[in-house]
Design a protein around this motif. Sequence first.
Motif, PDB file in Angstrom:
ATOM      1  N   LEU A   1       1.434   4.218   8.685  1.00  0.00           N
ATOM      2  CA  LEU A   1       0.405   3.514   7.924  1.00  0.00           C
ATOM      3  C   LEU A   1      -0.966   3.730   8.552  1.00  0.00           C
ATOM      4  CD1 LEU A   1      -0.397   1.622   5.639  1.00  0.00           C
ATOM      5  CD2 LEU A   1       0.324  -0.316   7.049  1.00  0.00           C
TER       6      LEU A   1
ATOM      7  N   LEU B   1       4.056   2.727  -1.725  1.00  0.00           N
ATOM      8  CA  LEU B   1       2.928   2.091  -1.048  1.00  0.00           C
ATOM      9  C   LEU B   1       2.980   0.576  -1.262  1.00  0.00           C
ATOM     10  CD1 LEU B   1      -0.058   4.525  -1.800  1.00  0.00           C
ATOM     11  CD2 LEU B   1       1.339   4.350   0.271  1.00  0.00           C
ATOM     12  N   ARG B   2       3.460   0.158  -2.426  1.00  0.00           N
ATOM     13  CA  ARG B   2       3.640  -1.265  -2.720  1.00  0.00           C
ATOM     14  C   ARG B   2       4.710  -1.861  -1.795  1.00  0.00           C
ATOM     15  NH1 ARG B   2       3.423  -5.296  -6.787  1.00  0.00           N
ATOM     16  NH2 ARG B   2       5.451  -6.151  -7.419  1.00  0.00           N
TER      17      ARG B   2
ATOM     18  N   THR C   1       5.555  -0.587   1.093  1.00  0.00           N
ATOM     19  CA  THR C   1       4.986  -0.543   2.446  1.00  0.00           C
ATOM     20  C   THR C   1       4.129  -1.774   2.699  1.00  0.00           C
ATOM     21  OG1 THR C   1       4.990   1.885   2.493  1.00  0.00           O
ATOM     22  CG2 THR C   1       3.464   0.780   3.984  1.00  0.00           C
ATOM     23  N   ASN C   2       3.349  -2.152   1.695  1.00  0.00           N
ATOM     24  CA  ASN C   2       2.506  -3.340   1.790  1.00  0.00           C
ATOM     25  C   ASN C   2       3.347  -4.580   2.105  1.00  0.00           C
ATOM     26  OD1 ASN C   2       1.698  -5.862  -0.070  1.00  0.00           O
ATOM     27  ND2 ASN C   2      -0.184  -4.963   0.739  1.00  0.00           N
TER      28      ASN C   2
ATOM     29  N   VAL D   1      -2.000   0.256  -1.164  1.00  0.00           N
ATOM     30  CA  VAL D   1      -1.231  -0.061   0.040  1.00  0.00           C
ATOM     31  C   VAL D   1      -1.647  -1.381   0.680  1.00  0.00           C
ATOM     32  CG1 VAL D   1      -2.678   1.107   1.777  1.00  0.00           C
ATOM     33  CG2 VAL D   1      -0.173   1.016   2.063  1.00  0.00           C
ATOM     34  N   THR D   2      -2.881  -1.820   0.476  1.00  0.00           N
ATOM     35  CA  THR D   2      -3.319  -3.073   1.113  1.00  0.00           C
ATOM     36  C   THR D   2      -3.174  -4.291   0.207  1.00  0.00           C
ATOM     37  OG1 THR D   2      -5.620  -2.701   0.427  1.00  0.00           O
ATOM     38  CG2 THR D   2      -4.976  -1.901   2.616  1.00  0.00           C
TER      39      THR D   2
END
Length: 395
Positions: free
Chosen positions: A196, A343-344, A346-347, A218-219
């Motif tokens: 990340l 990415l979702r 990962t968030n 991602v955030t």
Amino acid sequence: MASYGSVYQEGKNPHKYRIQFYYGKNPNGKPKKYSKMITANGNTEKQRKKDAERQLAEYRDEILSGNYIKPEKLLLKDFINDWREQYAVHKLAHSTLELYDLQLKTRIIPTLGHYHLEEITPFIIQSFLNDLKKDGARRDGKNEALKGSSINFVRRVVKNVFSRAVEWKFIKENPVIIKKEKESSSAGNVYSKDELSELLKYLPKLELGWRLFFQIAVTCGLRKGELMGLQWEDIDLDTGIIHVRHSLSYSNNTVNGFILKKPKSEKSIRYISLPSDIIPLLRKFHEQRNREKNMLSDLWEGGEYFFVFSNEFGKPYSKRYPLTKWNRFTKRFGLRKIRLHDLRHTNATFLLLNKVDLKTVSSRLGHSRASFTADVYAHKTKETDKQASELFATL
């Protein structure tokens, strides 16, 4: 009034039987015949005949009780045309209908379409769904079976069609009584903390719009459709809060080529705080887009919409373009390839590992229930639970 019936095997399929029942008289004085094809269960001929006789008895009782609905000689494939015209185009979201159509055209109609409505039994449905568990059932070239979630989607489409057939009194009961397959909830393939950091290090090398697209993904954990449907009026640059209230999907049946609708569920309509370092970048990008819009004047194609992420003329990117940009970006900088949707995940994983409470994570993701978030990210909540218990070991 006297009645009598018979059962006999028909065709080469040992499970195919025809049951016939005579009751009452036609206007010409001849006995009135009721007849239909059935699927008889059993491993031996004796067992199958016994099951056929059982179904004949039920058939006779149904007619004698006055509850019998005489089926039309309508093929399933023809009924599906009526289902689509009278129900689906009016009740289903366009994107949902496209997914239904795909399953109907590639799986359901080729396999079941030649049956008459009244011929289709739970046994036939079960056999059809069982075939989806066999290697080669996938349509993407992989010699694999379908996953439980995919089989359940096909089941959902078939059940919807037959529910309308019951509702419109073409048949009496819905043959889709088979239980759903078990589905494995998965948090996808996520980036580690170090990966990340690498991602965030390389994002500034992209043009500003795509940097923000991936950084917000991602955030903030937005879905792709939510990012594509984001408009500048949805972002309060003073407070740094995004109002997620739309999701964009694509359609060939609209003038614009897209549909802007509410997100996945009511809980998906939400407010999300942005990281503070993104806000000045958004201000800069907003000013840039305003200048470009004013310069284009009559060439602007966004119409009433002013999307945050769009092509130079204001129209949403094509369906696969964000995925193409993401794949090019990861390849260019040697980042491990994961799906854009990951990415979702990962968030969510990053927040849970850093002890952000489940309710907050669920709210930011727009899940309908915190329990759903817990199921999807169960392996991560177990890690945080273990970390929490270890706090007492230091006392």
